[in-house]
Design an enzyme around this catalytic site. Sequence first.
Site, PDB file in Angstrom:
ATOM      1  N   ARG A  45       0.861  -1.182   0.000  1.00 23.73           N
ATOM      2  CA  ARG A  45       0.000   0.000   0.000  1.00 23.73           C
ATOM      3  C   ARG A  45       0.896   1.231   0.000  1.00 23.73           C
ATOM      4  NH1 ARG A  45       2.458   1.826   3.740  1.00 23.73           N
ATOM      5  NH2 ARG A  45       0.946   3.508   3.788  1.00 23.73           N
ATOM      6  N   ASP A 236      -1.867  10.849  -1.916  1.00 22.98           N
ATOM      7  CA  ASP A 236      -2.322   9.835  -2.870  1.00 22.98           C
ATOM      8  C   ASP A 236      -2.670  10.437  -4.223  1.00 22.98           C
ATOM      9  OD1 ASP A 236      -2.871   8.613  -0.075  1.00 22.98           O
ATOM     10  OD2 ASP A 236      -2.749   6.974  -1.535  1.00 22.98           O
TER      11      ASP A 236
HETATM   12  O1  MRU Z   1      -4.428   3.248   2.330  1.00 26.97           O
HETATM   13  P1  MRU Z   1      -2.938   3.424   2.201  1.00 26.97           P
HETATM   14  O2  MRU Z   1      -2.169   2.836   3.312  1.00 26.97           O
HETATM   15  O3  MRU Z   1      -2.455   2.981   0.843  1.00 26.97           O
HETATM   16  O4  MRU Z   1      -2.742   5.004   2.268  1.00 26.97           O
HETATM   17  C1  MRU Z   1      -1.445   5.518   2.209  1.00 26.97           C
HETATM   18  C2  MRU Z   1      -1.399   6.991   2.335  1.00 26.97           C
HETATM   19  O5  MRU Z   1      -2.395   7.661   2.498  1.00 26.97           O
HETATM   20  C3  MRU Z   1      -0.032   7.621   2.158  1.00 26.97           C
HETATM   21  O6  MRU Z   1       0.085   8.767   2.956  1.00 26.97           O
HETATM   22  C4  MRU Z   1       0.148   8.020   0.687  1.00 26.97           C
HETATM   23  O7  MRU Z   1      -0.163   6.947  -0.152  1.00 26.97           O
HETATM   24  C5  MRU Z   1       1.520   8.486   0.411  1.00 26.97           C
HETATM   25  S1  MRU Z   1       2.673   7.193   0.526  1.00 26.97           S
HETATM   26  C6  MRU Z   1       4.215   7.756   0.124  1.00 26.97           C
END
Ligand code: MRU
Length: 351
Positions: A45, A236
């Site tokens: 993730r 994201d």
């Molecule tokens: O749901 P996730 O764990 O994939 O969410 C991750 C995040 O929100 C991070 O802050 C984002 O992807 C940046 S990672 C360098």
Amino acid sequence: MIQTLEWTDRGVRFLDQTKLPTEETYVTCTTYQQVADVIRNMVVRGAPAIGVAAAMGIALGINDSKAESTGDLKRELDQICDVIGQTRPTAVNLFWAIRRMQEKFERIRIRPIPQIKQALIEEAQRMHAADIAANQAMGRHGATLIPSEGGVLTHCNAGALATAGYGTALGVIRAAVEAGKKIHVYADETRPFLQGARLTAWELMKDGIPTTVISDNMAGAMMRQGKIAAIVVGADRIAANGDVANKIGTYTVAVLAKEHGIPFYVAAPISTVDLACPDGSQIPIEQRNVKEVTHIAGKQMVPDGVSVENPAFDVTPAKYVSAIITEKGIARAPYADSLRLLAGQEAEVRG
Ligand code: MRU
């Protein structure tokens, strides 16, 4: 360095993030469908890691193909991209990676099929290496913004585990520590999936960076007590106007930061900037299984039948963002201009 994901002769190998911090185990995917599953189930993730995983999944699927004509191979590529594209909707890096693999295919489609397969594997590996280099560059730019000492709050996990290595927000923190800054990290636990408590704390401990885990509702009090000198988070998807989608709870942190006069920085590669998306209202927000909220480590925490919501991300309006740190440099408001300029440079570099 932590090996979040890796291309191997046997398939794509992932550090299983659902098992951290208590078990360090690996999962090897031998089909693209398995790669789609590990993205969906959050074995891997974090936006940049999802992008590289998608590219490797596509390379894996194409490498397995029995197609004997380029037309058939292209149809399989579209099918693979479709399956992988339906895993997680918010992180734009997923779609960026898919597009890049499709563009690569188009550029080399006149070659013999074995060469196309090899070139797509190499493209995915290049994306893996480029992500680490981008994070290190982001770290160098971002470290200049971090005070020489004090508390730095982060939310979720934007570290080595969320990328091919080194991290975005945690890359900035790593670079600041490497530059001799005396930083103490405050890691929001990040309910419901606990990326801060489980993952950020795990990887910072491994690096010996002083870290305190707090539950999300403690962040405001820590700011008021003067324990937080700066905040740095990942993203994201960043809209063209600088609105930032990141892990649910980021918006709360940003608003609190403004109230307390604390700089709120976002660190993300250019591949997270979506210039086709005018503002945050256009960013699709993933809704995840409510069981992530109702249960903790398999134990039910809320009564049966109650209404529950589980949006995985929120949008922080650009007005709360002090700066956006990218591998190409630091963007400041007005973001519509600064992001376009930095993303344009990226397009030129890629040619
Ligand atoms: O749901 P996730 O764990 O994939 O969410 C991750 C995040 O929100 C991070 O802050 C984002 O992807 C940046 S990672 C360098």
